[in-house]
Write a protein that holds these residues in place. Structure first.
Motif, PDB file in Angstrom:
ATOM      1  N   TRP A  11       0.766  -1.420  -0.126  1.00  0.00           N
ATOM      2  CA  TRP A  11       0.064   0.193  -0.036  1.00  0.00           C
ATOM      3  C   TRP A  11       0.774   1.362  -0.127  1.00  0.00           C
ATOM      4  O   TRP A  11       0.593   2.138  -0.775  1.00  0.00           O
ATOM      5  N   LEU A  14       2.333   1.856  -3.418  1.00  0.00           N
ATOM      6  CA  LEU A  14       1.293   2.187  -4.412  1.00  0.00           C
ATOM      7  C   LEU A  14       0.971   3.984  -4.261  1.00  0.00           C
ATOM      8  O   LEU A  14       1.132   4.446  -5.061  1.00  0.00           O
ATOM      9  N   TRP A  18       1.819   6.843  -6.591  1.00  0.00           N
ATOM     10  CA  TRP A  18       0.789   7.805  -7.028  1.00  0.00           C
ATOM     11  C   TRP A  18       1.058   9.215  -6.653  1.00  0.00           C
ATOM     12  O   TRP A  18       0.916  10.018  -7.423  1.00  0.00           O
ATOM     13  N   ILE A  81      -5.940  -2.183  -2.173  1.00  0.00           N
ATOM     14  CA  ILE A  81      -4.676  -2.392  -2.986  1.00  0.00           C
ATOM     15  C   ILE A  81      -5.047  -2.589  -4.246  1.00  0.00           C
ATOM     16  O   ILE A  81      -4.703  -2.086  -5.382  1.00  0.00           O
ATOM     17  N   ALA A  85      -4.542  -0.174  -7.502  1.00  0.00           N
ATOM     18  CA  ALA A  85      -3.881  -0.642  -8.550  1.00  0.00           C
ATOM     19  C   ALA A  85      -4.714  -0.385  -9.687  1.00  0.00           C
ATOM     20  O   ALA A  85      -4.156   0.069 -10.826  1.00  0.00           O
TER      21      ALA A  85
END
Length: 179
Positions: A11, A14, A18, A81, A85
């Motif tokens: 997490w 990601l 981002w 997640i 994604a």
């Protein structure tokens, strides 16, 4: 315990990936007035002014014990997640498919045309759809009803305003062809 740590690590990668990508997108793809007709109407500022406080507040609220949705629910962390994604894939695919036609601010370049293939064949605004999925993932990750509302309402409102501004610019530039 080890699986939970791996989920949190994934997490974190990601989420911060981002975050970094949004900063790069904002800086690298911003159209200057000399590069096209900028019609942003402050929507980029509105987006950042909504996103940063909403996510910060949701993170703070998410750590509170009241209004928690199944504290430590492994499946909810996995869902977050999967959703982030998916949101990242949709957003980056949309941005990369537009190439130089993509701009962080709402701008129409002189040689720009309407793009109708890839995700744009199925969604009118796939980049924003991906962004909304990221916000949903953040809401799921916090596992708190109040945090979900705090992150989803202002960010969705900002994205809807941005879509409104972009729609107006595209209608002005391309008329019936865009409609």
């Amino acid at each position: 315990m080890r699986n939970t740590l791996n989920i949190y690590l994934l997490w974190t990668i990601l989420f911060y990936g981002w975050t970094a990508s949004e900063i790069v997108i904002a800086v690298a793809t911003r159209t200057r007035r000399s590069g096209g007709k900028v019609q942003d109407r402050g929507s980029m500022l509105v987006m950042w002014a909504a996103i940063i406080p909403a996510i910060t507040a949701a993170e703070f609220i998410g750590h509170m014990t009241f209004a928690r949705i199944m504290i430590g629910a492994y499946w909810l962390m996995l869902a977050a997640i999967i959703v982030i994604a998916a949101g990242l894939m949709v957003r980056w695919t949309a941005i990369l498919s537009l190439g130089k036609a993509f701009s962080a601010n709402v701008a129409i370049r002189p040689a720009q045309t309407i793009y109708r293939s890839g995700l744009y064949r199925y969604l009118r605004h796939p980049s924003y759809s991906g962004l909304l999925l990221v916000f949903l993932a953040i809401a799921l990750h916090e596992r708190n009803w109040l945090a979900a509302v705090v992150v989803l309402l202002p960010t969705t409102a900002a994205v809807l305003y941005r879509i409104h501004v972009e729609e107006a610019a595209l209608h002005e530039a391309f008329g019936a062809e865009y409609a």
